[in-house]
Design a protein around this motif. Structure first.
Motif, PDB file in Angstrom:
ATOM      1  N   ALA A 138      -0.472   4.918   1.574  1.00 60.72           N
ATOM      2  CA  ALA A 138      -1.399   5.966   1.147  1.00 60.72           C
ATOM      3  C   ALA A 138      -2.574   6.122   2.091  1.00 60.72           C
ATOM      4  CB  ALA A 138      -1.900   5.665  -0.264  1.00 60.72           C
ATOM      5  N   ILE A 139      -3.065   5.015   2.661  1.00 65.30           N
ATOM      6  CA  ILE A 139      -4.346   5.101   3.350  1.00 65.30           C
ATOM      7  C   ILE A 139      -4.309   4.695   4.818  1.00 65.30           C
ATOM      8  CG2 ILE A 139      -5.130   2.758   2.780  1.00 65.30           C
ATOM      9  CD1 ILE A 139      -7.888   3.935   2.255  1.00 65.30           C
ATOM     10  N   ASP A 152     -10.545   4.088  -3.716  1.00 63.19           N
ATOM     11  CA  ASP A 152     -10.659   4.622  -5.067  1.00 63.19           C
ATOM     12  C   ASP A 152      -9.851   5.924  -5.187  1.00 63.19           C
ATOM     13  OD1 ASP A 152     -12.875   7.042  -4.738  1.00 63.19           O
ATOM     14  OD2 ASP A 152     -13.143   5.386  -3.316  1.00 63.19           O
ATOM     15  N   ASP A 153      -9.612   6.333  -6.407  1.00 63.26           N
ATOM     16  CA  ASP A 153      -8.761   7.501  -6.654  1.00 63.26           C
ATOM     17  C   ASP A 153      -9.304   8.769  -5.998  1.00 63.26           C
ATOM     18  OD1 ASP A 153      -7.024   5.959  -8.088  1.00 63.26           O
ATOM     19  OD2 ASP A 153      -7.824   6.518 -10.055  1.00 63.26           O
ATOM     20  N   ASP A 154     -10.610   8.973  -6.074  1.00 63.89           N
ATOM     21  CA  ASP A 154     -11.195  10.186  -5.504  1.00 63.89           C
ATOM     22  C   ASP A 154     -11.028  10.220  -3.989  1.00 63.89           C
ATOM     23  OD1 ASP A 154     -11.946  11.078  -7.983  1.00 63.89           O
ATOM     24  OD2 ASP A 154     -14.020  10.368  -7.837  1.00 63.89           O
ATOM     25  N   SER A 155     -11.242   9.084  -3.352  1.00 67.83           N
ATOM     26  CA  SER A 155     -11.111   9.020  -1.893  1.00 67.83           C
ATOM     27  C   SER A 155      -9.669   9.252  -1.466  1.00 67.83           C
ATOM     28  CB  SER A 155     -11.589   7.655  -1.380  1.00 67.83           C
ATOM     29  OG  SER A 155     -12.960   7.482  -1.628  1.00 67.83           O
ATOM     30  N   LEU A 156      -8.737   8.649  -2.187  1.00 73.70           N
ATOM     31  CA  LEU A 156      -7.327   8.827  -1.857  1.00 73.70           C
ATOM     32  C   LEU A 156      -6.879  10.266  -2.092  1.00 73.70           C
ATOM     33  CD1 LEU A 156      -5.753   5.543  -3.263  1.00 73.70           C
ATOM     34  CD2 LEU A 156      -6.196   6.123  -0.880  1.00 73.70           C
TER      35      LEU A 156
END
Length: 212
Positions: free
Chosen positions: A10-11, A182-186
């Protein structure tokens, strides 16, 4: 696959996976797989091996490359499989997962997507739009930063938009490196990645004709 490896996907890397067939394992004997063009078969086999490093998927890749007359020692991928199995049994192995995934991506990119062969053929026949579209589809099936940027830079002399795509990709890399988990960043990272992918596969005929 471990949760940390899913986080890595993901990142840590921007994975450009353009598939029209969604399967967990590449079954070379299935009718649906046999009907796929070789370029799509290769893409599916590579994807399956990356996400599910089984003996069967490694064997599938070896068999495919033999049929294509490609010369690559697939056994050299086996240490990655062993390492990934080790990491699934450990906690807090994110850093090692990151390094492993980068190495796997670089290894897989040694097997150039067959779209690049189609691009070269189109170029020889002066089919410029096909050359560009096939090249972009090939880039969409690469995994590593280095390979993506290298192919974009190689395409740029004949397709100026590739320069902008490369610059935007570098911005994605910067966003990725600075992103939180965090969810928002992802979600922000995923949105930026999807926008870049959409832009990649939209041929800019104006940019193309500037070189014509």
């Amino acid at each position: 696959m471990s949760l940390s490896t899913l986080f890595t996907i993901a990142i840590v890397l921007i994975l450009l996976r353009v598939f029209w067939l969604k399967i967990k394992d590449a079954n070379l004997k299935s009718e649906s797989f046999k009907k796929l063009p070789p370029k799509d078969q290769l893409a599916v086999i590579k994807e399956c091996l990356l996400n599910n490093p089984t003996e069967g998927n490694l064997s599938n890749l070896k068999d495919f490359l033999v049929r294509q007359g490609a010369d690559l020692d697939v056994e050299s991928y086996r240490p990655f499989m062993k390492k990934q199995l080790e990491l699934t049994r450990r906690k807090d192995a994110l850093a090692e997962d990151n390094e492993l995934f980068c190495n796997e991506a670089a290894w897989l990119d040694k097997i150039r997507p067959l779209e690049f062969e189609e691009a070269n053929d189109a170029r020889c026949k002066n089919r410029q739009e096909d050359y560009i579209s096939n090249s972009l589809e090939g880039i969409a099936r690469l995994y590593s930063d280095e390979a993506i940027l290298r192919e974009l830079e190689a395409l740029a002399p004949e397709y100026p938009k590739a320069k902008d795509l490369a610059e935007d990709y570098r911005k994605l890399m910067e966003l990725r490196e600075s992103s939180g988990a965090d969810d928002d960043s992802l979600a922000k990272l995923r949105k930026a990645k999807n926008a870049w992918e959409d832009n990649l596969l939209q041929i800019d005929l104006v940019a193309e004709t500037k070189q014509g």
